[in-house]
Design a protein around this motif. Structure first.
Motif, mmCIF file in Angstrom:
data_model
loop_
_atom_site.group_PDB
_atom_site.id
_atom_site.type_symbol
_atom_site.label_atom_id
_atom_site.label_comp_id
_atom_site.label_asym_id
_atom_site.label_seq_id
_atom_site.Cartn_x
_atom_site.Cartn_y
_atom_site.Cartn_z
ATOM 1 N N GLY A 245 9.295 5.031 -9.961
ATOM 2 C CA GLY A 245 9.437 4.898 -11.403
ATOM 3 C C GLY A 245 10.736 5.510 -11.859
ATOM 4 O O GLY A 245 11.474 6.130 -11.086
ATOM 5 N N ARG A 316 -2.188 6.340 -3.472
ATOM 6 C CA ARG A 316 -1.480 6.110 -4.735
ATOM 7 C C ARG A 316 -2.247 6.739 -5.886
ATOM 8 O O ARG A 316 -3.463 6.598 -6.000
ATOM 9 N N GLU A 317 -1.508 7.445 -6.774
ATOM 10 C CA GLU A 317 -2.090 8.056 -7.957
ATOM 11 C C GLU A 317 -1.205 7.739 -9.157
ATOM 12 O O GLU A 317 0.016 7.623 -9.031
ATOM 13 N N GLN A 318 -1.829 7.612 -10.334
ATOM 14 C CA GLN A 318 -1.080 7.375 -11.566
ATOM 15 C C GLN A 318 -0.564 8.705 -12.080
ATOM 16 O O GLN A 318 -1.290 9.690 -12.154
ATOM 17 N N GLN A 323 4.389 6.292 -10.512
ATOM 18 C CA GLN A 323 3.411 6.141 -9.431
ATOM 19 C C GLN A 323 3.678 7.245 -8.401
ATOM 20 O O GLN A 323 4.815 7.424 -7.968
ATOM 21 N N TYR A 325 2.753 8.699 -4.659
ATOM 22 C CA TYR A 325 2.202 8.351 -3.347
ATOM 23 C C TYR A 325 2.088 9.644 -2.545
ATOM 24 O O TYR A 325 3.094 10.236 -2.143
ATOM 25 N N LEU A 385 -1.600 -4.422 -7.570
ATOM 26 C CA LEU A 385 -1.222 -3.011 -7.457
ATOM 27 C C LEU A 385 0.291 -2.901 -7.637
ATOM 28 O O LEU A 385 1.020 -3.858 -7.357
ATOM 29 N N PRO A 386 0.793 -1.746 -8.105
ATOM 30 C CA PRO A 386 2.244 -1.603 -8.263
ATOM 31 C C PRO A 386 2.955 -1.766 -6.915
ATOM 32 O O PRO A 386 2.502 -1.248 -5.891
ATOM 33 N N ASP A 412 11.011 -3.608 -8.153
ATOM 34 C CA ASP A 412 9.798 -2.959 -8.632
ATOM 35 C C ASP A 412 8.973 -3.952 -9.439
ATOM 36 O O ASP A 412 9.486 -4.611 -10.353
ATOM 37 N N THR A 414 5.230 -4.428 -11.530
ATOM 38 C CA THR A 414 3.990 -3.876 -12.053
ATOM 39 C C THR A 414 2.886 -4.922 -11.938
ATOM 40 O O THR A 414 3.135 -6.090 -11.617
#
Length: 500
Positions: A245, A316-318, A323, A325, A385-386, A412, A414
């Motif tokens: 990001g 993966r976590e927001q 994002q 990892y 998924l991103p 990238d 989304t």
């Protein structure tokens, strides 16, 4: 007597020397790597990494009472000193410093100016060793000049094998990058101090491997998370993660750590020779410890399977608009090295293959197509998924093992966005443009594959020109396109003319 007593009360006592406490290494360390956003989807330049890392270290330190200097050895050599935060010191910090001068032959000389050292001479013929005192009078970069009982002389200019010996390492020199802080404590205590800072010389990327089914309608998509470091420090058993990001960050100047050599100058018989060397007996900073082998990947729900073996996969976590990892096990981020763990495992992605051409009136006689694999980043298509930007290697199933058909890239993406991977110069589908008259052309397409293929030809026109092809062309996004399906082992043909 009363005046004398008053005078004694106001006189300052002896100044206490500041105590230095060294922490050689952290007990725990976490490394979070951020990408170089200016690189886009280009591959990492292994020797020129412009990303950065947030490093957080936990160290247990015995802090004496009063003022003292805490020295954190083994920090990243690319540390940005102004970003450092030290937490856990009860009464806070007085100042902080990054010690950019490392232990080397030159720094030993420079920190010993005016000091007494031992000069050791060995007769090459007899092997006799003579040691005498000497005082260093000039630094490493201007030719090392010594003062001995015999007078003033230049180092290594007597014709004998000479070296200098020191009884201690001068203050402020370390074999490893060091951050020092000055603190004050009311009483002696043992504290767990957390040191967090940004460091340059890191980066990461996603490396995709896509395997296309024989009918080109399905894609097995896997990706690796590749972490890279050009830093001189290894972070052993680190909690490691990567962030994707756009992070708003300003560039910062980071002075390089210095480990100067010795420049020797001799002038026998009125001549001058100059040699730059690392003086024997004064080794350069030792190499970082070898990286510890990562623990074997555990068979868990966080693993992915590649060719029958389990591979550790990042979770993966927001993180707001970012994002994160997170690698589920502690790993070693080794100095001047790179590491890969699993990132994405999507076994069945539905794609639409389209063979495309971009042609002008002066196009070459025959060109190969660009294969574009199109899909939507949705769960219904096998994604949803991103997708971080990275390079894509595309294989095609066939025979005993997959075959490489090309390499592309991915920006990238989304969730919900259109995804396209383009492979240039793919053989098998060709276009040939023939000028049949000054303003007339014939476009021949050939397909030597065993399945029909969808083809899009974008025709570029000169300013003020229009094209006529009996209703076979379409307009899309301002472009003139010929969209056609070419049969298996077949051909298609378009005749058109240009008009003002």
């Amino acid at each position: 007597m009363r005046a004398l007593a008053l005078l004694l009360l106001v006189l300052p006592g002896p100044v206490m020397a500041q105590v230095a406490v060294t922490s050689p290494r952290p007990e725990r360390v976490a490394v979070t790597v951020y990408r170089d956003l200016n690189r886009g989807n280009r591959a990492l330049e292994r020797n020129w990494l412009n990303g950065y890392a947030l490093i957080s270290e936990a160290r247990t330190i015995a802090i004496p009472a009063g003022e003292s200097e805490l020295r954190f050895e083994g920090v990243a050599s690319g540390i940005i000193p102004q970003s450092a935060i030290v937490a856990g010191v009860p009464e806070g910090l007085l100042e902080r410093n990054r010690d950019a001068l490392l232990l080397s032959a030159g720094s030993l000389i420079d920190r010993s100016l005016g000091q007494r050292v031992s000069l050791r001479r060995t007769d090459r013929a007899t092997g006799k060793v003579v040691t005498e005192d000497a005082i260093v009078r000039t630094g490493s970069q201007s030719g090392v000049v010594l003062q001995t009982a015999a007078g003033i002389e230049a180092l290594r200019c007597s014709g004998l094998a000479e070296t200098l010996a020191y009884d201690r390492v001068p203050p402020g020199l370390s074999a490893r990058p060091t951050l020092s802080v000055r603190v004050r404590a009311r009483q002696a205590l043992q504290a767990t101090v957390t040191l967090s800072y940004l460091a340059t010389g890191f980066d990461w990327q996603a490396d995709y491997v896509a395997t296309l089914s024989p009918d080109e309608r399905r894609l097995e998509l896997r990706a690796w998370l590749t972490l890279a470091s050009t830093d001189d420090t290894s972070f052993v058993d680190a909690t490691t993660q990567a962030v994707a990001g756009r992070v708003n960050r300003e560039d910062a100047e980071v002075p390089d750590a210095e480990a100067p050599p010795i420049r020797l100058q001799c002038w026998p018989q009125g001549t001058t020779s100059e040699i730059e060397t690392e003086q024997p007996g004064f080794p350069p900073p030792p190499p970082p410890p070898p990286p510890m082998a990562a623990a074997p990947a555990m068979e868990s729900a966080q693993d992915i399977v590649v060719t029958g073996m389990r591979v550790m996969k990042a979770n993966r976590e927001q993180l707001g608009d970012l994002q994160l990892y997170r690698i589920p096990e502690q790993v070693t981020v080794a100095a001047n090295a790179q590491k890969q763990v699993g990132l994405i495992d999507q076994p069945t992605v539905r794609v639409t293959p389209v063979y495309t051409f971009l042609l002008t009136a002066d196009a070459p006689d025959e060109v190969n197509a660009t294969l574009v694999l199109r899909t939507q980043n949705r769960a219904a298509e096998g994604l949803g998924l991103p997708l971080p930007a990275g390079r894509v290697v595309v294989m095609r199933e066939g025979g005993p093992r997959p075959l490489l058909i090309g390499e592309g890239s991915l920006d990238d993406k989304t969730i919900g966005e259109k995804v396209e991977v383009a492979l240039d110069d793919v053989p098998g589908v060709r276009a040939r443009l023939v000028r049949t008259a000054p303003e007339r052309f014939r476009l021949d397409l050939s397909n030597d594959r065993s399945v029909p293929v969808a083809v899009e030809v974008k025709l570029l026109l000169a300013d003020g020109k229009r094209i006529s092809a009996d209703g076979k062309l379409v307009r899309r996004d301002g472009d003139t396109l010929w969209i056609v399906t070419v049969p298996a082992n077949g051909r298609a043909q378009l005749a058109y003319r240009l008009k003002d």
